[in-house]
Design an enzyme around this catalytic site. Structure first.
Site, PDB file in Angstrom:
ATOM      1  N   THR A 131       0.816  -1.224   0.000  1.00 23.95           N
ATOM      2  CA  THR A 131       0.000   0.000   0.000  1.00 23.95           C
ATOM      3  C   THR A 131       0.848   1.271   0.000  1.00 23.95           C
ATOM      4  O   THR A 131       1.898   1.341   0.649  1.00 23.95           O
ATOM      5  CB  THR A 131      -0.890  -0.001   1.258  1.00 23.95           C
ATOM      6  OG1 THR A 131      -1.628  -1.210   1.276  1.00 23.95           O
ATOM      7  CG2 THR A 131      -1.841   1.181   1.270  1.00 23.95           C
ATOM      8  N   SER A 172      -6.450   0.391  -2.498  1.00 21.88           N
ATOM      9  CA  SER A 172      -7.182  -0.644  -3.225  1.00 21.88           C
ATOM     10  C   SER A 172      -6.679  -0.777  -4.659  1.00 21.88           C
ATOM     11  O   SER A 172      -6.632  -1.871  -5.214  1.00 21.88           O
ATOM     12  CB  SER A 172      -8.674  -0.305  -3.242  1.00 21.88           C
ATOM     13  OG  SER A 172      -9.160  -0.208  -1.919  1.00 21.88           O
ATOM     14  N   GLY A 225       2.830  -2.897   8.279  1.00 22.46           N
ATOM     15  CA  GLY A 225       3.101  -3.575   9.549  1.00 22.46           C
ATOM     16  C   GLY A 225       4.576  -3.937   9.655  1.00 22.46           C
ATOM     17  O   GLY A 225       5.118  -4.604   8.776  1.00 22.46           O
ATOM     18  N   GLY A 260     -22.659  -3.283  31.272  1.00 17.41           N
ATOM     19  CA  GLY A 260     -21.473  -2.523  31.688  1.00 17.41           C
ATOM     20  C   GLY A 260     -20.235  -3.395  31.770  1.00 17.41           C
ATOM     21  O   GLY A 260     -19.128  -2.949  31.453  1.00 17.41           O
ATOM     22  N   THR A 262     -10.901  -3.741   6.295  1.00 14.19           N
ATOM     23  CA  THR A 262     -10.159  -2.880   5.360  1.00 14.19           C
ATOM     24  C   THR A 262      -8.899  -3.536   4.820  1.00 14.19           C
ATOM     25  O   THR A 262      -8.633  -3.493   3.622  1.00 14.19           O
ATOM     26  CB  THR A 262      -9.790  -1.547   6.066  1.00 14.19           C
ATOM     27  OG1 THR A 262     -10.996  -0.860   6.407  1.00 14.19           O
ATOM     28  CG2 THR A 262      -8.942  -0.665   5.178  1.00 14.19           C
ATOM     29  N   GLU A 296      -6.018  -6.468   3.761  1.00 14.71           N
ATOM     30  CA  GLU A 296      -6.113  -7.657   2.895  1.00 14.71           C
ATOM     31  C   GLU A 296      -7.280  -7.518   1.926  1.00 14.71           C
ATOM     32  O   GLU A 296      -7.968  -8.497   1.604  1.00 14.71           O
ATOM     33  CB  GLU A 296      -6.238  -8.937   3.724  1.00 14.71           C
ATOM     34  CG  GLU A 296      -4.904  -9.553   4.106  1.00 14.71           C
ATOM     35  CD  GLU A 296      -4.084 -10.033   2.908  1.00 14.71           C
ATOM     36  OE1 GLU A 296      -4.661 -10.465   1.906  1.00 14.71           O
ATOM     37  OE2 GLU A 296      -2.844  -9.933   2.999  1.00 14.71           O
ATOM     38  N   ASP A 345     -10.091  -4.158   0.855  1.00 16.74           N
ATOM     39  CA  ASP A 345     -11.275  -3.486   1.408  1.00 16.74           C
ATOM     40  C   ASP A 345     -12.530  -4.275   1.023  1.00 16.74           C
ATOM     41  O   ASP A 345     -12.661  -4.752  -0.105  1.00 16.74           O
ATOM     42  CB  ASP A 345     -11.339  -2.066   0.808  1.00 16.74           C
ATOM     43  CG  ASP A 345     -12.678  -1.414   1.075  1.00 16.74           C
ATOM     44  OD1 ASP A 345     -12.854  -0.906   2.180  1.00 16.74           O
ATOM     45  OD2 ASP A 345     -13.549  -1.460   0.185  1.00 16.74           O
TER      46      ASP A 345
HETATM   47  C1  LIG Z   1      -3.758  -1.372  10.595  1.00 20.67           C
HETATM   48  C2  LIG Z   1      -3.430  -1.513   9.160  1.00 20.67           C
HETATM   49  C3  LIG Z   1      -2.452  -2.395   8.751  1.00 20.67           C
HETATM   50  C4  LIG Z   1      -2.084  -2.501   7.420  1.00 20.67           C
HETATM   51  N1  LIG Z   1      -1.032  -3.296   7.064  1.00 20.67           N
HETATM   52  C5  LIG Z   1      -0.580  -3.268   5.785  1.00 20.67           C
HETATM   53  C6  LIG Z   1       0.623  -3.949   5.424  1.00 20.67           C
HETATM   54  O1  LIG Z   1       1.288  -4.585   6.258  1.00 20.67           O
HETATM   55  N2  LIG Z   1       1.040  -3.879   4.134  1.00 20.67           N
HETATM   56  C7  LIG Z   1       0.338  -3.200   3.182  1.00 20.67           C
HETATM   57  O2  LIG Z   1       0.776  -3.176   2.028  1.00 20.67           O
HETATM   58  N3  LIG Z   1      -0.802  -2.531   3.494  1.00 20.67           N
HETATM   59  C8  LIG Z   1      -1.266  -2.544   4.768  1.00 20.67           C
HETATM   60  N4  LIG Z   1      -2.412  -1.846   5.107  1.00 20.67           N
HETATM   61  C9  LIG Z   1      -3.112  -1.081   4.083  1.00 20.67           C
HETATM   62  C10 LIG Z   1      -4.444  -1.677   3.686  1.00 20.67           C
HETATM   63  O3  LIG Z   1      -4.256  -2.845   2.929  1.00 20.67           O
HETATM   64  C11 LIG Z   1      -5.208  -0.581   2.925  1.00 20.67           C
HETATM   65  O4  LIG Z   1      -5.606   0.366   3.890  1.00 20.67           O
HETATM   66  C12 LIG Z   1      -6.398  -1.121   2.172  1.00 20.67           C
HETATM   67  O5  LIG Z   1      -5.987  -1.864   1.055  1.00 20.67           O
HETATM   68  C13 LIG Z   1      -7.338   0.002   1.703  1.00 20.67           C
HETATM   69  O6  LIG Z   1      -6.641   0.983   1.020  1.00 20.67           O
HETATM   70  P1  LIG Z   1      -6.858   2.528   1.388  1.00 20.67           P
HETATM   71  O7  LIG Z   1      -6.627   2.673   2.845  1.00 20.67           O
HETATM   72  O8  LIG Z   1      -6.013   3.314   0.478  1.00 20.67           O
HETATM   73  O9  LIG Z   1      -8.381   2.791   1.110  1.00 20.67           O
HETATM   74  P2  LIG Z   1      -9.028   3.225  -0.270  1.00 20.67           P
HETATM   75  O10 LIG Z   1      -8.654   2.255  -1.338  1.00 20.67           O
HETATM   76  O11 LIG Z   1      -8.747   4.659  -0.514  1.00 20.67           O
HETATM   77  O12 LIG Z   1     -10.566   3.046   0.071  1.00 20.67           O
HETATM   78  C14 LIG Z   1     -11.283   4.037   0.857  1.00 20.67           C
HETATM   79  C15 LIG Z   1     -12.787   3.782   0.710  1.00 20.67           C
HETATM   80  O13 LIG Z   1     -13.152   3.940  -0.651  1.00 20.67           O
HETATM   81  C16 LIG Z   1     -13.882   2.820  -1.107  1.00 20.67           C
HETATM   82  N5  LIG Z   1     -13.503   2.523  -2.506  1.00 20.67           N
HETATM   83  C17 LIG Z   1     -12.266   2.423  -3.024  1.00 20.67           C
HETATM   84  N6  LIG Z   1     -12.322   2.114  -4.328  1.00 20.67           N
HETATM   85  C18 LIG Z   1     -13.626   2.017  -4.660  1.00 20.67           C
HETATM   86  C19 LIG Z   1     -14.326   1.705  -5.844  1.00 20.67           C
HETATM   87  N7  LIG Z   1     -13.680   1.398  -6.980  1.00 20.67           N
HETATM   88  N8  LIG Z   1     -15.671   1.675  -5.797  1.00 20.67           N
HETATM   89  C20 LIG Z   1     -16.323   1.952  -4.660  1.00 20.67           C
HETATM   90  N9  LIG Z   1     -15.714   2.250  -3.497  1.00 20.67           N
HETATM   91  C21 LIG Z   1     -14.381   2.274  -3.496  1.00 20.67           C
HETATM   92  C22 LIG Z   1     -13.497   1.676  -0.194  1.00 20.67           C
HETATM   93  O14 LIG Z   1     -14.562   0.748  -0.058  1.00 20.67           O
HETATM   94  C23 LIG Z   1     -13.214   2.376   1.130  1.00 20.67           C
HETATM   95  O15 LIG Z   1     -14.390   2.453   1.872  1.00 20.67           O
HETATM   96  C24 LIG Z   1      -2.797  -1.747   6.446  1.00 20.67           C
HETATM   97  C25 LIG Z   1      -3.809  -0.891   6.836  1.00 20.67           C
HETATM   98  C26 LIG Z   1      -4.121  -0.751   8.164  1.00 20.67           C
HETATM   99  C27 LIG Z   1      -5.181   0.240   8.548  1.00 20.67           C
END
Ligand SMILES: Cc1cc2nc3c(=O)[nH]c(=O)nc-3n(C[C@H](O)[C@H](O)[C@H](O)COP(=O)(O)OP(=O)(O)OC[C@H]3O[C@@H](n4cnc5c(N)ncnc54)[C@H](O)[C@@H]3O)c2cc1C
Length: 453
Positions: free
Chosen positions: A137, A143, A176, A399, A420, A422, A424
């Site tokens: 990411t 995504s 992570g 509680g 979110t 692995e 979204d």
């Molecule tokens: C605690 C934590 C640990 C993580 N660990 C790792 C890790 O070790 N390695 C790694 O690579 N990543 C990691 N991630 C990242 C994680 O995989 C991403 O946050 C996830 O893939 C979503 O990407 P984004 O946050 O950019 O959300 P976005 O892709 O921006 O999505 C935001 C919102 O938009 C919506 N959306 C997006 N595209 C569309 C579409 N085409 N149509 C409709 N709705 C859409 C989604 O449903 C979501 O609600 C981690 C994230 C967290 C929070």
């Protein structure tokens, strides 16, 4: 009591334990250890240190090793390790996530996207001599992985790749292990050779020295406090023209020769990209399984509480009534228990299918595709279920459910983000829907009127 003297509970447990029952039994015994449970009172620094210590204990369990391909080339026991990992989710989800990152994501990338020349990394990462992270990411793209901005440009003069973050949004984010512990990252970047971009590939990039300092050209930073998972050190990584040897390309599906020429058995770039991601399906299977396991923890706490807690006297007997005797309380909890059983059976079936594909016992090309769809769909169902069920369990305990010592608030906070990472949930649902509709279109496209009827 069921016939033959075996209790219904035992029969149910046997059925729910599924094909890897012995693995679960052994994991349950190993995990019955106070050292493996979380301590919600710790601050960030201490929580991270504790989880790393716990991982060192988990690394001594034989199932960690058994999930990887053996040195003689025979495949690891994929089903057993995913099942054991699911059991680990009963202890502490920070420990589960951090273990999943190290052995599942980082180790999984090295094993499944790498080749024999990367075997030495496996020998180091399994016993935790090498701590790694999985850097897919970016700040700008989560995504939409195909449009990652990090580049890895091949330089034939030095036979190196130059890994670079060309824009602020190319920064690796949420990774992570990146904030503190990881020494190496499996970095997903656009491969460029001969001036041409070949799409997203994975590279092993050292990021920290033994003392924990950033290596030249690497800038890491900390995501800080999150909504949960305090023991996981999520962080960010920026690359400024970082040079790595050509051999650090994980080259199972594509390679770059010394002169810079690119080769791949999969000609179509889009197919190559989806094959690469599909190879990593084990992570998604595991996340769904862990979410469902966490929901089972919540449900067992709430049901046990409901069997003992009494409120309001029965006007006939004068005795106070246990919560679970109220029909409304039964209706709140028991359908969730039933659903958690259904999801456990579905997960066992998914793990069985994954095992057959990943150990080469099911070589039908359609099986891998079907597995990816099932893994995506079930991950969504299980993580959504966990979020809803744990909230209901919290409320069902009144509680007491809100006290941290009773675990439900921690479970809630820690499982929240499972919807979110692995993949979204909404995006995964769209992917599954697209695949099902495409398959349907293929089926009906050539039908004549009679066929339609
Ligand atoms: C605690 C934590 C640990 C993580 N660990 C790792 C890790 O070790 N390695 C790694 O690579 N990543 C990691 N991630 C990242 C994680 O995989 C991403 O946050 C996830 O893939 C979503 O990407 P984004 O946050 O950019 O959300 P976005 O892709 O921006 O999505 C935001 C919102 O938009 C919506 N959306 C997006 N595209 C569309 C579409 N085409 N149509 C409709 N709705 C859409 C989604 O449903 C979501 O609600 C981690 C994230 C967290 C929070």
């Amino acid at each position: 009591m069921a016939t033959s003297g075996v209790s219904i509970a035992e029969e149910l447990r046997t059925a729910l334990d599924g094909p890897w029952r012995a693995v679960r039994e052994r994991a349950r015994a190993l995990l019955d250890d106070d050292r493996l449970y979380g301590d919600p009172s710790l601050d960030l620094k201490a929580a991270r240190a504790r989880v790393l210590e716990q991982m060192r204990l988990v690394a001594t369990f034989d199932w960690v090793d058994s999930g990887f391909r053996h040195p003689d080339g025979t495949p690891g026991d994929a089903g057993a390790v995913v099942t054991a990992l699911e059991t680990l989710a009963y202890t502490d989800l920070s420990l589960w996530v951090k273990s999943g990152v190290q052995w599942g994501l980082f180790g999984g990338a090295v094993e499944n996207l790498g080749t024999e020349r990367h075997r030495t990394y496996l020998d180091e990462l399994i016993p935790l001599r090498l701590l790694g992270c999985f850097a897919m990411t970016e700040t700008g793209h989560g995504s939409d992985v195909a449009n990652l901005e990090t580049t890895a440009t091949y330089d034939p003069a030095t036979r190196e790749f130059v890994v670079h973050s060309p824009t602020p949004s190319a920064r690796k984010d949420y990774i992570g292990g990146a904030a503190e512990h990881a020494r190496m990252a499996a970095v997903f970047a656009q491969l460029i050779t001969g001036g041409e971009s070949k799409g997203v590939h994975c590279f092993l990039v050292p990021i920290r020295d033994e003392a924990g300092g950033d290596l030249t050209g690497v800038t890491t930073s900390d995501c800080g406090y999150k909504g949960g998972l305090p023991g996981v050190d999520n962080g960010r990584i920026l690359f400024d023209q970082v040079r790595i040897p050509r051999e650090n390309l994980l080259n199972r599906y594509a390679d770059v020769a010394e002169d810079g020429s690119y080769s791949s058995d999969i000609e179509n770039p889009s197919r190559r990209f989806f094959t690469t991601l599909g190879t990593l399906v084990r992570g998604r299977v595991s996340v769904g399984g862990a979410a469902a396991a966490a929901a089972r923890v919540g449900l067992s706490i709430a049901v046990r509480y409901a069997e003992q807690r009494r409120q309001f006297a029965d006007p006939d007997t004068g005795q106070e009534t246990v919560l679970l005797d109220y029909r409304s309380h039964q209706r709140r909890l028991l359908p969730l228990v039933a659903r958690s059983y259904a999801l456990a059976f579905a997960q066992n079936d998914l793990v069985r299918r994954m095992h057959l594909v990943q150990t080469g016992q099911d070589t039908d090309p359609r099986a891998q595709r079907a597995l990816e769809n099932r893994a995506a769909g079930l991950k969504v169902a299980q993580t959504r279920f966990a979020t809803a069920a744990i909230q209901e369990c919290r409320e069902a305990c009144g509680g007491a459910g809100y006290l941290t010592e009773n675990r439900l608030v921690t479970l809630k906070a820690d499982t929240d983000v499972f919807t979110t990472f692995e993949g979204d949930n909404v995006v995964l649902t769209q992917l599954v829907a697209k695949d099902l509709l495409t398959a349907y279109a293929d089926e009906v496209r050539d039908l004549d009127a009679l066929g339609w009827v």
